[in-house]
Design a protein around this motif. Structure first.
Motif, PDB file in Angstrom:
ATOM      1  N   TRP A  84       0.794  -1.236   0.000  1.00 41.06           N
ATOM      2  CA  TRP A  84       0.000   0.000   0.000  1.00 41.06           C
ATOM      3  C   TRP A  84       0.821   1.277   0.000  1.00 41.06           C
ATOM      4  O   TRP A  84       0.485   2.236  -0.696  1.00 41.06           O
ATOM      5  CB  TRP A  84      -0.974  -0.009   1.185  1.00 41.06           C
ATOM      6  CG  TRP A  84      -1.693  -1.315   1.271  1.00 41.06           C
ATOM      7  CD1 TRP A  84      -1.535  -2.292   2.198  1.00 41.06           C
ATOM      8  CD2 TRP A  84      -2.663  -1.818   0.338  1.00 41.06           C
ATOM      9  NE1 TRP A  84      -2.332  -3.365   1.909  1.00 41.06           N
ATOM     10  CE2 TRP A  84      -3.035  -3.110   0.776  1.00 41.06           C
ATOM     11  CE3 TRP A  84      -3.248  -1.327  -0.819  1.00 41.06           C
ATOM     12  CZ2 TRP A  84      -3.966  -3.889   0.101  1.00 41.06           C
ATOM     13  CZ3 TRP A  84      -4.169  -2.100  -1.496  1.00 41.06           C
ATOM     14  CH2 TRP A  84      -4.517  -3.363  -1.034  1.00 41.06           C
ATOM     15  N   LYS A  97     -16.037  -0.131  -1.570  1.00 45.65           N
ATOM     16  CA  LYS A  97     -15.787   0.158  -0.147  1.00 45.65           C
ATOM     17  C   LYS A  97     -16.622  -0.738   0.773  1.00 45.65           C
ATOM     18  O   LYS A  97     -16.270  -0.925   1.942  1.00 45.65           O
ATOM     19  CB  LYS A  97     -16.095   1.634   0.147  1.00 45.65           C
ATOM     20  CG  LYS A  97     -17.553   2.010  -0.049  1.00 45.65           C
ATOM     21  CD  LYS A  97     -17.796   3.499   0.171  1.00 45.65           C
ATOM     22  CE  LYS A  97     -19.259   3.837  -0.080  1.00 45.65           C
ATOM     23  NZ  LYS A  97     -19.559   5.259   0.082  1.00 45.65           N
ATOM     24  N   PHE A 111     -13.476  -1.374   8.053  1.00 46.22           N
ATOM     25  CA  PHE A 111     -12.971  -0.076   7.584  1.00 46.22           C
ATOM     26  C   PHE A 111     -14.040   0.990   7.785  1.00 46.22           C
ATOM     27  O   PHE A 111     -13.730   2.118   8.185  1.00 46.22           O
ATOM     28  CB  PHE A 111     -12.572  -0.156   6.095  1.00 46.22           C
ATOM     29  CG  PHE A 111     -12.125   1.182   5.562  1.00 46.22           C
ATOM     30  CD1 PHE A 111     -10.811   1.587   5.714  1.00 46.22           C
ATOM     31  CD2 PHE A 111     -13.022   2.040   4.949  1.00 46.22           C
ATOM     32  CE1 PHE A 111     -10.394   2.840   5.264  1.00 46.22           C
ATOM     33  CE2 PHE A 111     -12.618   3.288   4.492  1.00 46.22           C
ATOM     34  CZ  PHE A 111     -11.297   3.686   4.646  1.00 46.22           C
ATOM     35  N   ILE A 130     -11.686   3.445  -1.654  1.00 50.51           N
ATOM     36  CA  ILE A 130     -10.853   3.732  -0.478  1.00 50.51           C
ATOM     37  C   ILE A 130      -9.425   4.070  -0.929  1.00 50.51           C
ATOM     38  O   ILE A 130      -8.802   3.265  -1.635  1.00 50.51           O
ATOM     39  CB  ILE A 130     -10.826   2.507   0.467  1.00 50.51           C
ATOM     40  CG1 ILE A 130     -12.243   2.196   0.957  1.00 50.51           C
ATOM     41  CG2 ILE A 130      -9.870   2.745   1.635  1.00 50.51           C
ATOM     42  CD1 ILE A 130     -12.363   0.886   1.734  1.00 50.51           C
ATOM     43  N   ARG A 132      -5.510   4.158  -0.989  1.00 49.56           N
ATOM     44  CA  ARG A 132      -4.624   3.067  -0.529  1.00 49.56           C
ATOM     45  C   ARG A 132      -3.891   3.421   0.765  1.00 49.56           C
ATOM     46  O   ARG A 132      -3.688   2.557   1.616  1.00 49.56           O
ATOM     47  CB  ARG A 132      -3.644   2.646  -1.621  1.00 49.56           C
ATOM     48  CG  ARG A 132      -2.689   3.730  -2.072  1.00 49.56           C
ATOM     49  CD  ARG A 132      -1.742   3.206  -3.148  1.00 49.56           C
ATOM     50  NE  ARG A 132      -1.062   4.274  -3.845  1.00 49.56           N
ATOM     51  CZ  ARG A 132       0.025   4.892  -3.406  1.00 49.56           C
ATOM     52  NH1 ARG A 132       0.565   4.540  -2.249  1.00 49.56           N
ATOM     53  NH2 ARG A 132       0.584   5.860  -4.109  1.00 49.56           N
ATOM     54  N   TRP A 135      -6.207   3.028   3.601  1.00 48.12           N
ATOM     55  CA  TRP A 135      -6.385   1.595   3.881  1.00 48.12           C
ATOM     56  C   TRP A 135      -5.217   1.086   4.736  1.00 48.12           C
ATOM     57  O   TRP A 135      -5.401   0.333   5.686  1.00 48.12           O
ATOM     58  CB  TRP A 135      -6.468   0.831   2.554  1.00 48.12           C
ATOM     59  CG  TRP A 135      -6.701  -0.641   2.692  1.00 48.12           C
ATOM     60  CD1 TRP A 135      -5.805  -1.626   2.425  1.00 48.12           C
ATOM     61  CD2 TRP A 135      -7.906  -1.307   3.118  1.00 48.12           C
ATOM     62  NE1 TRP A 135      -6.370  -2.865   2.651  1.00 48.12           N
ATOM     63  CE2 TRP A 135      -7.660  -2.687   3.080  1.00 48.12           C
ATOM     64  CE3 TRP A 135      -9.158  -0.856   3.514  1.00 48.12           C
ATOM     65  CZ2 TRP A 135      -8.615  -3.632   3.437  1.00 48.12           C
ATOM     66  CZ3 TRP A 135     -10.118  -1.803   3.876  1.00 48.12           C
ATOM     67  CH2 TRP A 135      -9.844  -3.165   3.837  1.00 48.12           C
ATOM     68  N   TYR A 138      -5.631   2.136   8.265  1.00 52.09           N
ATOM     69  CA  TYR A 138      -6.651   1.288   8.888  1.00 52.09           C
ATOM     70  C   TYR A 138      -6.059  -0.067   9.282  1.00 52.09           C
ATOM     71  O   TYR A 138      -6.241  -0.539  10.396  1.00 52.09           O
ATOM     72  CB  TYR A 138      -7.827   1.121   7.923  1.00 52.09           C
ATOM     73  CG  TYR A 138      -8.657  -0.120   8.127  1.00 52.09           C
ATOM     74  CD1 TYR A 138      -9.513  -0.245   9.219  1.00 52.09           C
ATOM     75  CD2 TYR A 138      -8.602  -1.173   7.215  1.00 52.09           C
ATOM     76  CE1 TYR A 138     -10.283  -1.402   9.391  1.00 52.09           C
ATOM     77  CE2 TYR A 138      -9.361  -2.318   7.378  1.00 52.09           C
ATOM     78  CZ  TYR A 138     -10.194  -2.428   8.471  1.00 52.09           C
ATOM     79  OH  TYR A 138     -10.939  -3.565   8.640  1.00 52.09           O
TER      80      TYR A 138
END
Ligand SMILES: Cc1cc2nc3c(=O)[nH]c(=O)nc-3n(C[C@H](O)[C@H](O)[C@H](O)COP(=O)(O)OP(=O)(O)OC[C@H]3O[C@@H](n4cnc5c(N)ncnc54)[C@H](O)[C@@H]3O)c2cc1C
Length: 139
Positions: A84, A97, A111, A130, A132, A135, A138
């Motif tokens: 990511w 998402k 998420f 979303i 990256r 993400w 998260y």
């Protein structure tokens, strides 16, 4: 009929408190139950997980929930596991998402819960794919 109001952001501390409560009601994590072993005087791991990307994280959390010690070893520095924040070129995830990802069946680990806790339900409605790096935060 009126639409329900989108939830206002409650903050990550509130989400963590909710998650702690949910886990406690489910008796998670279970007590460690694998008999400890020594080899040449050194403790032996129950499980070693090589790679702390999405799959490794989910496996480690899932085993920990079942009372099995499962540390992660990753060649990348912490915060740079998976593609990511390093090799990824697309700016967003490809999946919609709504796919819950590695949430282990716990609503507070999705998420969406993480996102809405910080930005609220209107921001969730407005979000397309979303990003990256978000993400990765998260995960
Ligand atoms: C821009 C982009 C968008 C994507 N969108 C989606 C999507 O929407 N949905 C989806 O499901 N997938 C998507 N993917 C694919 C995504 O990369 C994979 O689904 C996910 O990363 C797989 O997780 P993983 O844990 O198997 O592997 P990885 O995330 O690649 O993690 C593997 C980890 O293992 C470590 N490792 C490897 N070998 C060793 C070793 N020998 N010793 C120690 N550590 C090691 C690596 O450093 C890495 O941190 C996307 C990918 C990109 C780049």
């Amino acid at each position: 009929m009126n639409q329900p109001l989108a939830p206002a952001p409650q903050g990550l501390a509130a989400l963590e408190a909710r998650l702690r409560q949910d886990l406690s009601w489910l008796e998670i994590p279970a007590k460690q139950w694998v008999t400890p072993r020594l080899v040449d005087g050194q403790p032996v791991l129950d499980v070693a997980i090589i790679g702390g990307g999405m799959a490794g994280l989910a496996a480690a959390a899932s085993l920990t929930h079942q009372g099995i010690v499962a540390p992660i070893f990753d060649q990348s520095p912490e915060g740079y596991e998976g593609p990511w924040a390093t090799t990824a070129r697309m700016e967003t995830l490809r999946s919609p998402k709504q796919l819950t990802g590695p949430a282990l069946g716990l609503p507070a680990l999705t998420f969406r819960a993480w996102f809405e806790a910080q930005f609220g339900g209107e921001a969730w409605d407005a979000l397309d794919k979303i990003p990256r790096l978000q993400w990765m935060d998260y995960l």
